[in-house]
Design a protein around this motif. Structure first.
Motif, mmCIF file in Angstrom:
data_model
loop_
_atom_site.group_PDB
_atom_site.id
_atom_site.type_symbol
_atom_site.label_atom_id
_atom_site.label_comp_id
_atom_site.label_asym_id
_atom_site.label_seq_id
_atom_site.Cartn_x
_atom_site.Cartn_y
_atom_site.Cartn_z
ATOM 1 N N ALA A 146 29.081 26.211 -34.533
ATOM 2 C CA ALA A 146 30.002 26.091 -33.998
ATOM 3 C C ALA A 146 28.947 27.430 -32.585
ATOM 4 N N LYS A 147 28.435 28.121 -33.247
ATOM 5 C CA LYS A 147 27.588 29.146 -32.150
ATOM 6 C C LYS A 147 26.619 27.952 -31.107
ATOM 7 N N GLU A 148 26.842 26.850 -31.148
ATOM 8 C CA GLU A 148 26.440 25.753 -30.036
ATOM 9 C C GLU A 148 27.619 25.530 -28.789
ATOM 10 N N LEU A 149 28.414 25.862 -29.052
ATOM 11 C CA LEU A 149 29.759 25.666 -28.509
ATOM 12 C C LEU A 149 29.601 26.339 -26.595
ATOM 13 N N LYS A 150 28.443 27.981 -26.647
ATOM 14 C CA LYS A 150 28.849 28.356 -26.072
ATOM 15 C C LYS A 150 28.319 27.576 -24.703
ATOM 16 N N PRO A 151 27.005 27.412 -25.494
ATOM 17 C CA PRO A 151 25.906 26.824 -24.354
ATOM 18 C C PRO A 151 26.005 25.538 -24.105
ATOM 19 N N ALA A 152 27.248 24.667 -24.475
ATOM 20 C CA ALA A 152 27.424 23.310 -24.172
ATOM 21 C C ALA A 152 28.233 24.138 -23.334
ATOM 22 N N PHE A 153 29.403 24.523 -23.535
ATOM 23 C CA PHE A 153 30.776 25.140 -22.420
ATOM 24 C C PHE A 153 30.173 24.713 -21.335
ATOM 25 N N GLU A 154 29.181 25.797 -21.138
ATOM 26 C CA GLU A 154 28.071 25.892 -20.282
ATOM 27 C C GLU A 154 27.661 24.887 -19.769
ATOM 28 N N ASN A 155 26.500 24.414 -19.469
ATOM 29 C CA ASN A 155 26.200 23.267 -19.685
ATOM 30 C C ASN A 155 26.595 22.560 -19.251
ATOM 31 N N LEU A 156 27.432 21.384 -19.705
ATOM 32 C CA LEU A 156 28.943 20.869 -19.492
ATOM 33 C C LEU A 156 29.433 20.946 -18.521
ATOM 34 N N HIS A 157 29.674 22.485 -18.559
ATOM 35 C CA HIS A 157 30.233 22.869 -16.845
ATOM 36 C C HIS A 157 29.998 23.438 -15.758
ATOM 37 N N GLN A 158 28.448 23.453 -15.430
ATOM 38 C CA GLN A 158 27.721 24.072 -14.743
ATOM 39 C C GLN A 158 28.077 24.034 -14.001
ATOM 40 N N VAL A 159 28.523 22.848 -13.258
ATOM 41 C CA VAL A 159 28.766 23.128 -11.649
ATOM 42 C C VAL A 159 30.005 23.816 -11.165
ATOM 43 N N ASP A 160 30.748 23.757 -12.302
ATOM 44 C CA ASP A 160 32.467 24.800 -12.014
ATOM 45 C C ASP A 160 32.169 26.058 -12.109
ATOM 46 N N ILE A 161 31.344 26.523 -13.290
ATOM 47 C CA ILE A 161 30.701 28.114 -13.580
ATOM 48 C C ILE A 161 29.932 28.329 -12.683
ATOM 49 N N ASN A 162 29.723 27.462 -11.963
ATOM 50 C CA ASN A 162 28.262 28.477 -10.765
ATOM 51 C C ASN A 162 29.398 28.249 -9.714
ATOM 52 N N ARG A 163 30.186 27.756 -9.410
ATOM 53 C CA ARG A 163 31.494 28.290 -8.179
ATOM 54 C C ARG A 163 32.402 29.561 -8.581
ATOM 55 N N ILE A 164 32.118 29.003 -9.552
ATOM 56 C CA ILE A 164 33.640 30.772 -10.052
ATOM 57 C C ILE A 164 32.731 31.684 -10.281
ATOM 58 N N ARG A 165 31.152 32.343 -10.072
ATOM 59 C CA ARG A 165 30.071 32.943 -10.250
ATOM 60 C C ARG A 165 29.567 33.086 -9.254
ATOM 61 N N ASN A 166 30.210 32.198 -8.410
ATOM 62 C CA ASN A 166 29.075 32.308 -7.404
ATOM 63 C C ASN A 166 29.532 31.346 -6.099
ATOM 64 N N PRO A 167 31.137 32.294 -6.000
ATOM 65 C CA PRO A 167 31.904 31.024 -4.517
ATOM 66 C C PRO A 167 31.378 31.350 -3.253
ATOM 67 N N ARG A 168 31.905 30.230 -2.367
ATOM 68 C CA ARG A 168 31.167 30.320 -1.501
ATOM 69 C C ARG A 168 32.070 30.702 -0.650
ATOM 70 N N PRO A 169 31.829 31.519 0.867
ATOM 71 C CA PRO A 169 33.170 31.541 1.646
ATOM 72 C C PRO A 169 34.120 30.584 1.913
ATOM 73 N N GLY A 170 35.759 30.850 1.470
ATOM 74 C CA GLY A 170 36.887 30.463 1.741
ATOM 75 C C GLY A 170 36.551 29.509 0.357
ATOM 76 N N GLU A 171 36.280 29.716 -0.386
ATOM 77 C CA GLU A 171 36.048 28.934 -1.573
ATOM 78 C C GLU A 171 37.707 28.044 -2.453
ATOM 79 N N GLY A 172 38.182 29.374 -1.978
ATOM 80 C CA GLY A 172 40.038 28.950 -1.891
ATOM 81 C C GLY A 172 40.602 27.341 -1.640
ATOM 82 N N LYS A 173 39.563 27.992 -0.058
ATOM 83 C CA LYS A 173 40.667 26.439 0.634
ATOM 84 C C LYS A 173 40.103 24.692 -0.370
ATOM 85 N N TRP A 174 38.976 24.483 -1.156
ATOM 86 C CA TRP A 174 38.571 23.875 -1.955
ATOM 87 C C TRP A 174 39.849 23.445 -3.133
#
Length: 122
Positions: free
Chosen positions: A83-111
């Motif tokens: 189960a220790k592998e769940l967190k890194p797997a989640f972050e890896n498999l959702h990398q694009v989405d997580i990056n958009r949350i952690r580093n939102p573009r200006p006006g991100e909500g419009k997307w």
């Protein structure tokens, strides 16, 4: 017959899980999924503590039963390691989405899908 206290507590855990309703979004779900490791370690610790009490309490427990419980404890510990592998797997498999949350573009909500539902599929 009286119910074992450990069963009562485990049923509370099941009840809490049945009411699970992540309403904060995927990052909350990722955090909750990552906590499965600790949940399994806690279950293993409970079993180990109960077994220790039986052993140290000079009960007439057959050693084969204690050995079986120890094997179950070890199996749960192994599961917690998986189960220790769940967190890194989640972050890896959702990398694009997580990056958009952690580093939102200006006006991100419009997307956001809810702001664009009339244009989906065009």
């Amino acid at each position: 017959m009286a119910m074992a206290r450990i069963i009562e507590q485990s049923r509370e855990m099941v009840g809490a899980a049945m009411m699970y309703s992540p309403d904060e979004g995927m990052m909350q779900i990722g955090n909750d999924v990552a906590s499965i490791e600790e949940v399994l370690r806690n279950v293993a610790s409970a079993i180990q503590a109960m077994t220790r009490q039986v052993q140290e309490g000079e009960t007439p427990m057959h050693p084969a039963i204690v050995d079986k419980i120890k094997a179950i404890h070890g199996g749960i510990i192994n599961l917690s390691q998986e189960a220790k592998e769940l967190k890194p797997a989640f972050e890896n498999l959702h990398q694009v989405d997580i990056n958009r949350i952690r580093n939102p573009r200006p006006g991100e909500g419009k997307w956001d899908l809810s702001a664009n539902r009339d244009y989906v599929g065009r």
